[in-house]
Design an enzyme around this catalytic site. Structure first.
Site, PDB file in Angstrom:
ATOM      1  N   GLY A  12     167.847  69.534  -2.785  1.00 41.80           N
ATOM      2  CA  GLY A  12     168.658  68.558  -3.526  1.00 41.80           C
ATOM      3  C   GLY A  12     169.299  69.183  -4.753  1.00 41.80           C
ATOM      4  N   ILE A  14     168.057  70.000  -7.828  1.00 35.80           N
ATOM      5  CA  ILE A  14     167.370  71.150  -8.435  1.00 35.80           C
ATOM      6  C   ILE A  14     167.318  72.302  -7.429  1.00 35.80           C
ATOM      7  CG2 ILE A  14     165.280  72.009  -9.583  1.00 35.80           C
ATOM      8  CD1 ILE A  14     164.646  69.196 -10.453  1.00 35.80           C
ATOM      9  N   GLY A  15     167.037  71.982  -6.173  1.00 36.75           N
ATOM     10  CA  GLY A  15     166.942  73.026  -5.139  1.00 36.75           C
ATOM     11  C   GLY A  15     168.215  73.860  -5.055  1.00 36.75           C
ATOM     12  N   ASP A  34     164.654  71.689   3.752  1.00 40.34           N
ATOM     13  CA  ASP A  34     164.640  70.234   3.543  1.00 40.34           C
ATOM     14  C   ASP A  34     164.202  69.557   4.836  1.00 40.34           C
ATOM     15  OD1 ASP A  34     165.338  67.491   2.505  1.00 40.34           O
ATOM     16  OD2 ASP A  34     166.299  68.653   0.914  1.00 40.34           O
ATOM     17  N   ARG A  91     158.041  58.576 -14.818  1.00 38.18           N
ATOM     18  CA  ARG A  91     157.626  59.622 -13.874  1.00 38.18           C
ATOM     19  C   ARG A  91     156.445  59.118 -13.037  1.00 38.18           C
ATOM     20  NH1 ARG A  91     158.616  62.689 -18.544  1.00 38.18           N
ATOM     21  NH2 ARG A  91     160.402  64.081 -18.346  1.00 38.18           N
ATOM     22  N   ASN A  98     155.894  60.345  -4.079  1.00 40.54           N
ATOM     23  CA  ASN A  98     155.914  61.810  -4.060  1.00 40.54           C
ATOM     24  C   ASN A  98     154.577  62.445  -3.675  1.00 40.54           C
ATOM     25  OD1 ASN A  98     158.591  61.804  -4.578  1.00 40.54           O
ATOM     26  ND2 ASN A  98     158.461  62.438  -6.708  1.00 40.54           N
ATOM     27  N   SER A 122     158.180  68.880  -8.740  1.00 42.35           N
ATOM     28  CA  SER A 122     158.221  67.445  -8.407  1.00 42.35           C
ATOM     29  C   SER A 122     157.383  66.636  -9.397  1.00 42.35           C
ATOM     30  CB  SER A 122     157.671  67.220  -6.998  1.00 42.35           C
ATOM     31  OG  SER A 122     158.298  68.074  -6.072  1.00 42.35           O
ATOM     32  N   HIS A 178     153.336  66.438 -18.791  1.00 46.41           N
ATOM     33  CA  HIS A 178     154.796  66.287 -18.758  1.00 46.41           C
ATOM     34  C   HIS A 178     155.118  64.800 -18.678  1.00 46.41           C
ATOM     35  CE1 HIS A 178     158.915  67.340 -18.077  1.00 46.41           C
ATOM     36  NE2 HIS A 178     158.946  66.935 -16.829  1.00 46.41           N
TER      37      HIS A 178
HETATM   38  N1  APR Z   1     160.012  68.179   2.535  1.00 44.75           N
HETATM   39  C1  APR Z   1     161.065  68.838   1.983  1.00 44.75           C
HETATM   40  N2  APR Z   1     162.011  68.227   1.251  1.00 44.75           N
HETATM   41  C2  APR Z   1     161.874  66.918   1.033  1.00 44.75           C
HETATM   42  C3  APR Z   1     160.794  66.169   1.546  1.00 44.75           C
HETATM   43  C4  APR Z   1     159.837  66.853   2.327  1.00 44.75           C
HETATM   44  N3  APR Z   1     158.785  66.240   2.857  1.00 44.75           N
HETATM   45  N4  APR Z   1     160.957  64.881   1.164  1.00 44.75           N
HETATM   46  C5  APR Z   1     162.087  64.824   0.427  1.00 44.75           C
HETATM   47  N5  APR Z   1     162.642  66.048   0.347  1.00 44.75           N
HETATM   48  C6  APR Z   1     163.893  66.457  -0.282  1.00 44.75           C
HETATM   49  C7  APR Z   1     164.954  65.370  -0.245  1.00 44.75           C
HETATM   50  O1  APR Z   1     165.510  65.231   1.057  1.00 44.75           O
HETATM   51  C8  APR Z   1     165.941  65.881  -1.278  1.00 44.75           C
HETATM   52  O2  APR Z   1     166.969  66.682  -0.701  1.00 44.75           O
HETATM   53  O3  APR Z   1     163.754  66.744  -1.659  1.00 44.75           O
HETATM   54  C9  APR Z   1     165.068  66.751  -2.210  1.00 44.75           C
HETATM   55  C10 APR Z   1     165.024  66.229  -3.629  1.00 44.75           C
HETATM   56  O4  APR Z   1     166.280  66.406  -4.172  1.00 44.75           O
HETATM   57  P1  APR Z   1     166.965  65.340  -5.157  1.00 44.75           P
HETATM   58  O5  APR Z   1     166.801  63.971  -4.604  1.00 44.75           O
HETATM   59  O6  APR Z   1     168.336  65.818  -5.465  1.00 44.75           O
HETATM   60  O7  APR Z   1     166.027  65.446  -6.453  1.00 44.75           O
HETATM   61  P2  APR Z   1     166.035  66.549  -7.604  1.00 44.75           P
HETATM   62  O8  APR Z   1     166.904  66.100  -8.724  1.00 44.75           O
HETATM   63  O9  APR Z   1     166.247  67.883  -7.016  1.00 44.75           O
HETATM   64  O10 APR Z   1     164.520  66.408  -8.150  1.00 44.75           O
HETATM   65  C11 APR Z   1     163.414  66.682  -7.322  1.00 44.75           C
HETATM   66  O11 APR Z   1     162.000  67.243  -9.201  1.00 44.75           O
HETATM   67  O12 APR Z   1     162.236  66.932 -11.505  1.00 44.75           O
HETATM   68  C12 APR Z   1     161.683  66.451 -10.318  1.00 44.75           C
HETATM   69  O13 APR Z   1     161.616  64.092 -10.782  1.00 44.75           O
HETATM   70  C13 APR Z   1     162.220  65.093  -9.992  1.00 44.75           C
HETATM   71  O14 APR Z   1     160.534  64.649  -8.363  1.00 44.75           O
HETATM   72  C14 APR Z   1     161.899  65.002  -8.547  1.00 44.75           C
HETATM   73  C15 APR Z   1     162.113  66.433  -8.049  1.00 44.75           C
END
Ligand code: APR
Length: 311
Positions: A12, A14-15, A34, A91, A98, A122, A178
């Protein structure tokens, strides 16, 4: 010597930024992982970033996948899988959603990446990283949570702006959980060695510490999702310290086994990160007020961990 393998679980916001930074810093080859529904997103970002390398001139392979076989044997795994905060959500509200996700990720990492240095991002961070260690059974040297570098960066920025000095000259650490109880440690906060308490009056310092505690929420309120540039940079700094054996002293969520008087808990403390992972947990003296705040923060984290044990 072959290149290092970096697996990013969650492709997503951050990724994607993690992948961009890992590639630009040429830390190794990157796998963006993902869920099957989002594999196109992972593959699309990967291809865009490989093309970006042709423009900028970095050597890194970047691939997207939904198969854990592809990330097998990764040297570093950074986990952002989960849902981010929405406005009004704390959070902790994220806990039950999560937690399930982290458990399934951890089960897979346990068999596929037994030697990896695992950095969890996460949220709620302290509970997620605790669960990661518990399910994988990896050593505490190899499972760490990213929060302190980010929270300290926020604190340093606000102090630098208050004083009209460069962010490069402000050193500060934020410890504890955090969450709203995090502890900006004023007694060690300096501008190039000058204690910040000599430069900023107490009530302004308290206001800046409060803004830091709400630093994540302030961004969620503005853009409807959580921050990603600074969180990604902070985790890459930790990954780089490990891969290049830099022995950086950074604040990070580490598993405590008696340090600071806490046991069986993940919380932000100063650690040294080098080729062995968390090579040292550094115990620093805190003043009475800071220790009381840290106790409060530890209690909040403990509550969260107890809640996750019931889920
Ligand atoms: N396996 C792999 N990826 C997954 C899974 C899983 N089981 N479940 C969800 N995801 C993926 C989602 O499909 C999504 O692409 O995790 C990604 C999360 O990306 P975003 O929704 O853009 O979130 P992001 O802003 O990157 O934050 C991720 O970090 O800072 C923390 O609070 C934030 O918990 C959140 C995490």
């Amino acid at each position: 010597m072959s290149r290092k393998k970096i697996a990013l679980i969650g492709a997503g916001n951050i990724g994607g930024e993690l992948a961009a930074l890992a590639a630009r810093h040429e830390l190794g080859d990157v796998w963006l992982f993902d869920i099957p529904d989002k594999v196109g997103l992972a593959q699309g970002k990967a291809l865009d970033l490989e093309q970006n390398g042709a423009v900028l001139g970095y050597d890194a392979g970047i691939k997207g996948t939904a198969s854990y076989d592809d990330i097998a044997g990764a040297d570093v795994v950074i986990v952002t899988a989960g849902v981010p905060r929405k406005p009004g959500m704390s959070r902790d509200d994220l806990l039950s959603i999560n937690l399930k996700i982290i458990r399934s990720v951890a089960e897979n990492l346990k068999s596929k990446c037994p030697n990896a240095f695992v950095i969890v991002i996460s949220n709620p961070l302290d509970a997620m990283v605790y669960e990661m260690k518990k399910v994988t059974g990896f050593s505490r040297e190899k499972v760490v949570g990213m929060a302190g570098v980010l929270d300290s960066g926020r604190f340093q920025l606000f102090l630098a702006r208050e004083l009209g000095v460069s962010v490069k000259d402000v050193r500060a650490m934020v410890l504890g959980g955090h969450g709203d109880t995090m502890v900006p440690v004023l007694s060690y906060c300096t501008v190039n060695g000058v204690p910040v308490r000599q430069l900023i009056p107490a009530e302004r310092l308290n206001a800046i510490a409060d803004r830091t505690r709400n630093g994540g929420g302030e961004i969620v309120k503005l853009m409807g999702t959580s921050a990603y540039y600074a969180p990604a940079s902070a985790a890459i700094q930790m990954a780089e310290a490990y891969l290049r054996d830099e022995k950086r002293l950074l604040p990070a969520a580490a598993f405590l086994d008696g340090e600071y008087g806490y046991k069986d808990l993940y919380m932000g403390v100063p650690v040294v990160i080098g080729a062995k992972g968390i090579e040292k947990i550094v115990t620093i003296e805190l003043d009475a007020g800071e220790k009381a705040m840290l106790d409060k923060s530890a209690a909040a984290v403990r509550e969260l961990i107890e809640a996750s044990k019931k889920l």
